[in-house]
Design an enzyme around this catalytic site. Structure first.
Site, PDB file in Angstrom:
ATOM      1  N   LYS A  12       5.347  35.925   1.705  1.00 42.47           N
ATOM      2  CA  LYS A  12       4.116  35.426   1.095  1.00 42.47           C
ATOM      3  C   LYS A  12       4.315  35.378  -0.416  1.00 42.47           C
ATOM      4  O   LYS A  12       4.563  36.398  -1.058  1.00 42.47           O
ATOM      5  CB  LYS A  12       2.942  36.347   1.434  1.00 42.47           C
ATOM      6  CG  LYS A  12       1.605  35.858   0.894  1.00 42.47           C
ATOM      7  CD  LYS A  12       1.156  34.552   1.561  1.00 42.47           C
ATOM      8  CE  LYS A  12       0.512  34.806   2.897  1.00 42.47           C
ATOM      9  NZ  LYS A  12      -0.011  33.559   3.509  1.00 42.47           N
ATOM     10  N   THR A  57       3.213  36.363   7.307  1.00 38.91           N
ATOM     11  CA  THR A  57       3.079  36.414   5.853  1.00 38.91           C
ATOM     12  C   THR A  57       1.676  36.856   5.451  1.00 38.91           C
ATOM     13  O   THR A  57       1.493  37.483   4.398  1.00 38.91           O
ATOM     14  CB  THR A  57       3.403  35.047   5.217  1.00 38.91           C
ATOM     15  OG1 THR A  57       2.444  34.079   5.615  1.00 38.91           O
ATOM     16  CG2 THR A  57       4.796  34.590   5.625  1.00 38.91           C
ATOM     17  N   ARG A 170      18.648  27.507 -40.914  1.00 35.11           N
ATOM     18  CA  ARG A 170      17.750  26.823 -39.996  1.00 35.11           C
ATOM     19  C   ARG A 170      16.734  27.807 -39.435  1.00 35.11           C
ATOM     20  O   ARG A 170      16.924  29.025 -39.470  1.00 35.11           O
ATOM     21  CB  ARG A 170      18.532  26.179 -38.834  1.00 35.11           C
ATOM     22  CG  ARG A 170      19.185  27.187 -37.905  1.00 35.11           C
ATOM     23  CD  ARG A 170      19.779  26.528 -36.680  1.00 35.11           C
ATOM     24  NE  ARG A 170      20.412  27.514 -35.788  1.00 35.11           N
ATOM     25  CZ  ARG A 170      20.850  27.247 -34.555  1.00 35.11           C
ATOM     26  NH1 ARG A 170      20.737  26.028 -34.073  1.00 35.11           N
ATOM     27  NH2 ARG A 170      21.402  28.193 -33.817  1.00 35.11           N
ATOM     28  N   GLN A 213      24.107  31.884 -28.903  1.00 39.74           N
ATOM     29  CA  GLN A 213      24.944  32.697 -28.017  1.00 39.74           C
ATOM     30  C   GLN A 213      25.232  34.057 -28.641  1.00 39.74           C
ATOM     31  O   GLN A 213      25.194  35.087 -27.955  1.00 39.74           O
ATOM     32  CB  GLN A 213      26.259  31.966 -27.712  1.00 39.74           C
ATOM     33  CG  GLN A 213      26.131  30.800 -26.762  1.00 39.74           C
ATOM     34  CD  GLN A 213      25.855  29.486 -27.472  1.00 39.74           C
ATOM     35  OE1 GLN A 213      25.318  29.458 -28.590  1.00 39.74           O
ATOM     36  NE2 GLN A 213      26.210  28.380 -26.823  1.00 39.74           N
ATOM     37  N   HIS A 241      13.718  24.002 -30.818  1.00 42.58           N
ATOM     38  CA  HIS A 241      14.207  23.342 -32.024  1.00 42.58           C
ATOM     39  C   HIS A 241      13.090  23.070 -33.029  1.00 42.58           C
ATOM     40  O   HIS A 241      11.993  22.615 -32.663  1.00 42.58           O
ATOM     41  CB  HIS A 241      14.884  22.019 -31.660  1.00 42.58           C
ATOM     42  CG  HIS A 241      16.049  22.169 -30.740  1.00 42.58           C
ATOM     43  ND1 HIS A 241      17.208  22.819 -31.106  1.00 42.58           N
ATOM     44  CD2 HIS A 241      16.242  21.748 -29.454  1.00 42.58           C
ATOM     45  CE1 HIS A 241      18.063  22.788 -30.088  1.00 42.58           C
ATOM     46  NE2 HIS A 241      17.499  22.153 -29.083  1.00 42.58           N
TER      47      HIS A 241
END
Length: 286
Positions: A12, A57, A170, A213, A241
């Site tokens: 469920k 369920t 940035r 990363q 971004h």
């Protein structure tokens, strides 16, 4: 040609459950979304439609509500363990249970008044296997963070289709999805969660990033350093971004002050960080 039944489970999904603890005039709220999935001796129901091995369920849904009344919800990892172990131990045809819970926060506005927390969602996935014991993976999603500087991206591969200019300053923003695997059961899942969450934030804020990363690895490493009860961290970091707007048509410069926040497409950085001696994950992440 011959065919056979492959891996399978049923359950469920997304049972919405709100538990109010009434302590006199002061109340507490637990708001969760519970998904259960069971597997075991299920060949007959798939091949012949024989339902004798199937726990409906709807029963799984009702069990979540009943356990909330009987045991309370408490830490979502502990509630998930209670449910998973119950399904496996109470039904001989059920060999494995998976319970996933999301928790939505509410901030107190009075003794019995609350305001929905607009922050991240706390998560957990618990597996309990008749032969293999229990595995607990805690985590969070939609933890939105942003650094206005201290992030670079340059020195990458360039081919005939590359248009992205390199940058040494940035905006770096992401919505963190993090999951971490416990070594056995943990004494306080609440404390572990707060420490892991803070470690993620500290690493994001404290890392001069040359790539998302690199930031991912720093975040996972910080969690493992702070939390000895955790053996592995997996992260998914969408790069939200922010592009500097070209204001030159209006005779204006833009020294990284005005940005367009793009919602898609976006880079998606995923990876795991684990201890050298981390036990095999098995089915923990499924």
């Amino acid at each position: 040609m011959s065919v056979k039944l492959g891996p399978n489970r049923y359950g469920k999904a997304e049972t919405r459950l709100v538990h109010v603890v009434r302590e006199g005039p002061v109340h507490r709220v637990k708001d969760v979304n519970v998904s259960t999935a069971l597997s075991g001796d299920m060949e007959a129901v798939h091949l012949t439609g024989d339902n004798a091995a199937v726990l409906p369920t709807d029963t799984q849904k009702n069990t979540a509500y009943a356990f909330a009344r009987k045991h309370g919800v408490g830490q979502i990892e502990e509630f998930a363990l209670l449910l998973a172990r119950h399904f496996v131990t109470s039904q001989p045809t059920i060999h494995h249970a998976r319970v996933e819970i999301e928790e939505y926060g509410w901030n107190r506005a009075g003794p019995h008044s609350f305001v929905r927390d607009g922050g991240e969602v706390r998560t957990c996935v618990v597996h309990h296997d008749r032969d293999g014991g229990s595995t607990v993976v805690s985590g969070l999603k939609d933890l939105v963070v942003l650094n206005t500087t201290g992030s670079e991206f340059h020195g990458y591969l360039v081919d005939e289709y590359t248009t992205l200019p390199p940058t040494r300053d940035r905006v770096l923003a992401t919505a963190v999805t993090a999951r971490w695997r416990h070594i056995g059961e943990t004494a306080s899942y609440a404390q572990s969660y707060e420490q892991a969450r803070q470690a993620l934030l500290d690493a994001f804020a404290g890392t001069h990033s040359r790539s998302l990363q690199q930031t991912l690895y720093a975040m996972g490493e910080r969690v493992l350093t702070v939390c000895p009860e955790i053996c592995e961290v997996r992260l998914a970091l969408p790069n939200k971004h922010h592009f500097a707007v070209d204001l030159s048509p209006f005779g204006m410069d833009n020294d990284n002050e005005v940005f367009h926040a793009a919602d898609r497409p976006y880079g998606l950085i995923e990876g795991g960080v684990l201890r050298d001696d981390a036990p095999d994950a098995g089915f923990a992440w499924e």
